[in-house]
Design an enzyme around this catalytic site. Sequence first.
Site: not given
Ligand code: UT7
Length: 349
Positions: A143, A276, A306
């Site tokens: 990225c 980005h 993204n």
């Molecule tokens: O391009 C390179 C750069 N990439 C980035 O910058 C990505 C950086 N990371 C992020 O943007 C975020 O970490 C994400 C968008 C990937 C995830 O957001 P988050 O707020 O960190 O969520 P999380 O991983 O802490 O997940 C929270 C909850 C989990 O459930 P529990 O364990 O709390 O019950 C996940 O299982 O959300 C759940 N979850 C979803 N639920 C519905 C994860 N993905 C999904 C989904 N739909 N697609």
Amino acid sequence: MTSATIYSRITGTGSYLPTNKLTNADLAARLAKDGIETSDEWIVERTGIRNRHFAAADQSASDLALPACVSALQAAGKVAGDVDLIICATSTPDMIFPSTAAILQHKLGQFFEKKEQVAGINHAQAATKSIAGCPAFDVQAVCSGFVYALTVADAMIKTGGAKCALVVGSEVFSRILDFKDRTTCVLFGDGAGAVVLEASSEPGILASELHADGKHVGVLCVPGTVNGGQILGDPLLKMDGQAVFKLAVGVLADVARSVLAKAGKTEADIDWLIPHQANIRIMLGTAKKLKMSEDKVIVTVADHGNTSAASIPLALDHGVRSGQIEKGETLMLEGVGGGFTWGAVLLTL
Ligand code: UT7
């Protein structure tokens, strides 16, 4: 006798998005067929993404790059034969080799020679000389790829190695997504963005800085490879989202400040932040750290998702063509991603 300083300056921008647009609801319905739950609400709240575009089965990274480059060349008033350097930032190349940039060079030559339409863009001007023969290579920094490619092109122009470079980011991430992993497949999309970077007596690119730290390889990777005709390992994208989030937030404001210091500028000199486009929370968090107002951030993540190396030039072209960004304004371009890699370019348009 002193020779005049050579600068590099962006003289045209272009972009292309595949026609197949998927809303969050479309994607949720697709995942539901495999019993995987997601929702528009979750995706919008956590990322700001509402739509993404997926390439058709027969479209490769060079196919998306072609109309983006034609559009950038037309904006700069150039034809393919004027180009003496092509750098393509991609992590989803057409082939293992040759480079997507070399394949793109040939397609650009054919387009200008045959005067065909590409993605609705009419051929503007006949080619007077061939694009064949100019150096063309890919940059792989995921990225951060576009800021890496732009920095390399800037260095080649400033040292006299090129006068008119095409710098393009093009990705077909839909090919490497695991549609059984809801934590990653909802985040990415396909597209391409390009700029024409020309030698100039006036400063365009003011300063830039690139970084990598390979110890974080596991937080964002496609670990598969090809060996003896077989795919070894997993060829689909893996990401520890929270780890990437923390790393990204940590480095983006710092690298922007460092680049500003190199150029003798401050945060107040930035007219537009073009980060980005991965997650709206990371983008607005960076703006806040730089004490910039949110309405000075170019945001396309809602409609593009993204698009990795394509996201910054796509956002730049959107900002220019929508009339938000005007000639003479100062832009901070920032990339961050797999590697772990990050970097920033400060420029006057
Ligand atoms: O391009 C390179 C750069 N990439 C980035 O910058 C990505 C950086 N990371 C992020 O943007 C975020 O970490 C994400 C968008 C990937 C995830 O957001 P988050 O707020 O960190 O969520 P999380 O991983 O802490 O997940 C929270 C909850 C989990 O459930 P529990 O364990 O709390 O019950 C996940 O299982 O959300 C759940 N979850 C979803 N639920 C519905 C994860 N993905 C999904 C989904 N739909 N697609």
